[in-house]
Design a protein around this motif. Structure first.
Motif, short mmCIF file in Angstrom:
data_model
loop_
_atom_site.label_atom_id
_atom_site.label_comp_id
_atom_site.label_asym_id
_atom_site.label_seq_id
_atom_site.Cartn_x
_atom_site.Cartn_y
_atom_site.Cartn_z
N MET A 187 47.31 33.56 37.28
CA MET A 187 46.09 32.89 37.64
C MET A 187 45.06 32.99 36.51
O MET A 187 44.36 32.02 36.24
CB MET A 187 45.54 33.50 38.93
N TYR A 188 44.96 34.14 35.85
CA TYR A 188 43.92 34.32 34.83
C TYR A 188 44.09 33.39 33.64
O TYR A 188 43.12 33.00 33.01
CB TYR A 188 43.85 35.78 34.39
N SER A 189 45.32 33.01 33.34
CA SER A 189 45.53 32.10 32.21
C SER A 189 45.12 30.68 32.55
O SER A 189 44.99 29.84 31.65
CB SER A 189 46.99 32.15 31.77
N SER A 190 44.89 30.38 33.82
CA SER A 190 44.49 29.04 34.24
C SER A 190 42.99 28.89 34.45
O SER A 190 42.52 27.81 34.81
CB SER A 190 45.19 28.69 35.55
N ASP B 169 45.39 26.13 44.30
CA ASP B 169 46.75 26.53 44.67
C ASP B 169 47.13 27.87 44.05
O ASP B 169 47.80 28.68 44.68
CB ASP B 169 47.76 25.45 44.34
N GLU B 170 46.66 28.15 42.84
CA GLU B 170 46.95 29.44 42.21
C GLU B 170 46.15 30.56 42.88
O GLU B 170 46.67 31.66 43.09
CB GLU B 170 46.67 29.38 40.72
N TYR B 171 44.90 30.30 43.19
CA TYR B 171 44.07 31.28 43.89
C TYR B 171 44.72 31.64 45.23
O TYR B 171 44.84 32.81 45.58
CB TYR B 171 42.67 30.71 44.11
N ASN B 172 45.16 30.63 45.96
CA ASN B 172 45.73 30.84 47.30
C ASN B 172 47.09 31.54 47.29
O ASN B 172 47.51 32.07 48.32
CB ASN B 172 45.82 29.51 48.04
N LYS B 173 47.76 31.58 46.15
CA LYS B 173 49.00 32.35 46.05
C LYS B 173 48.73 33.85 46.11
O LYS B 173 49.59 34.63 46.50
CB LYS B 173 49.72 32.03 44.73
N GLU C 274 33.09 39.15 47.48
CA GLU C 274 33.69 40.41 47.03
C GLU C 274 34.93 40.14 46.16
O GLU C 274 35.09 40.75 45.10
CB GLU C 274 34.07 41.26 48.23
N ILE C 275 35.78 39.24 46.62
CA ILE C 275 36.96 38.87 45.82
C ILE C 275 36.51 38.21 44.52
O ILE C 275 37.06 38.50 43.45
CB ILE C 275 37.89 37.95 46.63
N ALA C 276 35.51 37.35 44.61
CA ALA C 276 35.00 36.68 43.41
C ALA C 276 34.50 37.69 42.39
O ALA C 276 34.75 37.55 41.18
CB ALA C 276 33.88 35.71 43.80
N SER C 277 33.81 38.73 42.84
CA SER C 277 33.32 39.78 41.94
C SER C 277 34.48 40.49 41.24
O SER C 277 34.41 40.76 40.04
CB SER C 277 32.49 40.81 42.71
N GLU C 278 35.54 40.77 41.99
CA GLU C 278 36.72 41.42 41.41
C GLU C 278 37.37 40.52 40.35
O GLU C 278 37.71 40.99 39.26
CB GLU C 278 37.72 41.71 42.52
N ILE C 279 37.53 39.25 40.66
CA ILE C 279 38.13 38.31 39.70
C ILE C 279 37.28 38.21 38.45
O ILE C 279 37.79 38.27 37.33
CB ILE C 279 38.32 36.92 40.35
N LEU C 280 35.97 38.05 38.62
CA LEU C 280 35.07 37.92 37.48
C LEU C 280 35.09 39.18 36.62
O LEU C 280 35.16 39.10 35.39
CB LEU C 280 33.65 37.60 37.94
N GLN C 281 35.04 40.35 37.24
CA GLN C 281 35.05 41.59 36.48
C GLN C 281 36.35 41.72 35.67
O GLN C 281 36.33 42.09 34.50
CB GLN C 281 34.87 42.80 37.40
N ARG D 10 27.36 42.39 32.40
CA ARG D 10 27.33 42.89 33.78
C ARG D 10 26.99 41.74 34.72
O ARG D 10 25.88 41.21 34.67
CB ARG D 10 26.30 44.01 33.91
N PRO D 11 27.93 41.36 35.56
CA PRO D 11 27.68 40.24 36.47
C PRO D 11 26.78 40.62 37.64
O PRO D 11 26.79 41.75 38.11
CB PRO D 11 29.07 39.84 36.96
N SER D 12 26.01 39.63 38.10
CA SER D 12 25.20 39.77 39.32
C SER D 12 25.15 38.42 40.02
O SER D 12 25.48 37.39 39.42
CB SER D 12 23.79 40.26 38.98
N ASP D 13 24.73 38.43 41.27
CA ASP D 13 24.63 37.20 42.05
C ASP D 13 25.93 36.39 42.00
O ASP D 13 25.93 35.19 41.75
CB ASP D 13 23.46 36.33 41.57
N VAL D 14 27.03 37.07 42.26
CA VAL D 14 28.36 36.44 42.21
C VAL D 14 28.61 35.70 43.52
O VAL D 14 28.44 36.27 44.60
CB VAL D 14 29.46 37.48 41.96
N HIS D 15 29.01 34.43 43.40
CA HIS D 15 29.28 33.61 44.58
C HIS D 15 30.55 32.79 44.35
O HIS D 15 30.83 32.37 43.22
CB HIS D 15 28.12 32.67 44.88
N ILE D 16 31.27 32.56 45.42
CA ILE D 16 32.47 31.74 45.37
C ILE D 16 32.22 30.46 46.16
O ILE D 16 31.53 30.49 47.18
CB ILE D 16 33.70 32.51 45.90
N GLN D 17 32.79 29.38 45.66
CA GLN D 17 32.65 28.08 46.33
C GLN D 17 34.02 27.41 46.37
O GLN D 17 34.72 27.35 45.35
CB GLN D 17 31.68 27.18 45.57
N HIS D 18 34.37 26.93 47.54
CA HIS D 18 35.59 26.13 47.69
C HIS D 18 35.33 25.07 48.76
O HIS D 18 35.62 25.29 49.93
CB HIS D 18 36.79 27.00 48.07
#
Length: 92
Positions: free
Chosen positions: A1-4, A25-29, A37-44, A55-63
């Motif tokens: 996923m990270y390479s995409s 589709d890669e995220y959902n795998k 919380e998941i978005a923060s982990e991915i970004l970090q 240092r990230p802050s105000d992390v949000h995910i949108q789908h």
């Protein structure tokens, strides 16, 4: 996923922001839900993989419904940063 991941950055009046775009589709795998919380982990992990000590802050995910892309947005702070813990391959 990270390479995409497609990364877009912006600096406005000294404030850094980032948007990561991941094929849904890669995220959902890997993940079965969308949360900041998941978005923060991915970004970090993404920042560490790039050797970026921001240092990230105000992390949000949108789908949005039926979207083929998951977007993670955040602010990145560099001022006064004492370098976060990162160990490259040369430190064993």
């Amino acid at each position: 996923m990270y390479s995409s991941i497609i990364e877009r950055r912006n600096v406005n009046d000294g404030r850094h922001s980032v948007v990561l775009e991941i094929p849904a589709d890669e995220y959902n795998k890997i993940y079965d839900r969308y949360s900041d919380e998941i978005a923060s982990e991915i970004l970090q992990n993404h920042l560490e993989n790039r050797g970026d000590d921001g240092r990230p802050s105000d992390v949000h995910i949108q789908h949005p419904n039926n979207s083929t892309v998951v977007r993670i947005s955040a602010n990145i702070d560099y001022l006064g940063n004492d370098h976060t813990e990162f160990r490259g391959h040369w430190e064993a």
